[in-house]
Write a protein that holds these residues in place. Structure first.
Motif: not given
Length: 508
Positions: A67, A163, A200, A205-207, A237-238
């Motif tokens: 991730s 989240t 993701l 997406q960054r997670f 999810l960041h």
């Protein structure tokens, strides 16, 4: 139920199948659990259906690092959230069985009972108010449970845009599998978690994935009846810190209403199995999930390796569209004894190895709690036998020579169709090791990792044109003895794989 069943070793033994000692059990069809939760009177948010799903190669996506490699400067919008939900837990086909509708889904589930649920907390999603939502995969909608700023649980040091929470409903599986059902609930959570991880990543997406959190606090956030439904995994999810919203845990959360908590009951008459509640409660404290790094081959077997086979280093030769693979995924067991090319075999093993060990996107505890093995049959491009997969050395270690496929089919409650599978993918653990390192929560790590890798095996098999079928019904000690495992070693999950007969009579 004695206290020993509050450990990984104790629970696994207490719920083990033994030949000629399984008590009869008739399914209570009048009280079959519902497949989705019901929240009457609460508002719904329809999810957009005109989605731009990623057009990428499945093997490219599956073999990318974990991730942390994904970056995104922009908070996800509602269409991206909808795409993640469709890819991870979407309806892929509809049919009618015995006069009742049946919905095929992108994620595997033991007995097609789907004991998992997905919830979403929105902190900074364009097109969706801050709050808590329940995802209904059949209606493809979000039910509003809270409409307010919420804390990010578990707390992290980076900004969180949203989240996802994966929960398990005990009775959905216990209706069929009784006290053994905790195994399947946690395995199935791993299936869904892997699909969500892949989705993701495909959406850039960054997670971060979290298996350690305050169980009671999370149940309060989601409005669960923790006797019936529990949270098993979270994915944050960041986004960049300066674009984030305040998700500090100082926000006070009022308990949700009794009507909302009652939605965790999915049948008019449910049976509570003390074995399930016992092992889950025993693991409710954090296991300190990132602290221990075991050998990738920590399951003790008798004897030394007979041979080592290096994985081929050639690039993956197969092209398969990721979204189409998800749509075609099924549980297929009509295996036929057909040969498998070395190229396809090595593609499959390499895909699994890329999802394990230091290359995995899962928490460190998962990677340390499980070892994968392979039973190769007569039609594989390597000698028949039992092999352990070492993802770090990129090797298969042969531990037993000779085909064990038919004997393993017998150990899987005499499901003899398994003897026609080209190979059996095995997920092994050492139960005493789990207890010593993480306590009872270690059982979750091992079973979630087994489910995660099992889902990956389903998808890889689909991409290769093979069939795949997961098996949790095992004469536990009989299978362990067949593999030469030590007293606390266990086979926790098996996936049969290989060429199958198609409806047109052709092989795949």
């Amino acid at each position: 139920m004695n206290d020993s069943a509050s450990t990984a070793l104790g629970y696994h033994r207490a719920t083990s199948y033994q030949r000629y000692q399984i008590s009869p059990h008739a399914l209570d069809w009048a009280n079959q659990p519902s497949l989705v939760k019901n929240y009457p009177g609460l508002p719904r948010v329809p999810l957009p259906r005109d989605l731009d799903l990623p057009r990428i190669d499945y093997f490219t996506r599956a073999c990318r690092p974990g991730s942390e490699s994904h970056t995104s400067d922009v908070a996800p919008d509602l269409k991206q959230i909808a795409a993640a939900l469709q890819l991870s837990h979407g309806v892929t086909a509809r049919a009618v069985h015995s006069g009742q509708p049946f919905y095929y889904r992108s994620v595997a589930s033991a007995g097609a009972l789907y004991p998992f649920e997905l919830y979403l907390t929105a902190h900074g999603i364009d097109g969706l108010d801050a709050g808590l939502y329940y995802y209904d995969p059949l209606a493809f909608s979000l039910t509003v449970l809270r409409r307010q700023p919420l804390p990010a649980i578990p707390r992290v040091d980076r900004a969180v845009a949203a989240t996802f929470y994966v929960t398990g409903i005990f009775f959905r599986s216990a209706w069929k599998y009784r006290g053994r059902a905790y195994r399947y609930v946690v395995l199935d959570a791993g299936h869904l978690l892997e699909n969500l991880r892949l989705a993701l990543g495909a959406l850039n997406q960054r997670f971060s994935i979290h298996l350690d959190f305050d169980d009671e606090q999370t149940a309060n956030l989601l409005g669960l009846d923790s006797e019936l439904e529990v949270c098993l995994a979270c994915i944050h999810l960041h986004i960049d810190t300066d674009k984030g919203t305040d998700t500090a845990n100082s926000i006070e959360l009022e308990p949700l209403s009794a009507d909302i908590r009652q939605a965790s009951q999915v049948s008019g008459r449910e049976v509570a199995y003390p074995e399930i509640l016992n092992i889950h409660r025993a693991g409710s404290g954090s296991g300190g999930g990132g602290s221990a790094e075991a050998s990738s081959l920590m399951v003790a077997t008798h004897g030394n390796p007979l041979a080592r086979i290096d994985l081929d280093s050639s690039t993956l030769p197969i092209a398969a569209d990721y979204t189409q693979v998800l749509g075609r995924r099924r549980s297929r067991r009509n295996f036929i004894p057909a040969s498998v090319s070395r190229e396809n075999f090595m593609t499959f093993v390499e895909t699994m190895a890329q999802s394990m060990g230091s290359r995995s996107g899962m928490p460190a505890a998962c990677r340390s709690a499980l070892t994968a093995g392979i039973l190769a049959g007569e039609n594989m491009p390597l000698p028949p036998g039992f092999y352990l997969l070492d993802p770090e050395k990129r090797q298969l270690e042969q531990r037993i020579a000779g085909s064990l496929i038919e004997a393993m089919a017998a150990a899987c409650l005499d499901q003899m169709w398994l003897k026609h599978a080209g190979l059996h993918l095995l997920f092994l653990t050492d139960l005493t090791y789990l207890d010593e390192i993480w306590g009872a929560r270690g059982y979750r790590y091992a079973m979630i990792e087994a489910g995660s890798l099992g889902q990956q095996a389903y998808l890889a098999a689909t991409a290769l044109g093979w069939g795949a079928c997961g098996i949790g019904a095992i004469y536990d000690r009989e299978a362990a003895d067949l593999l030469g495992l030590t007293e606390s070693g266990a086979l926790v999950y098996l996936v049969g794989l290989g060429p199958v007969k198609t409806s047109a009579g052709k092989t795949r």
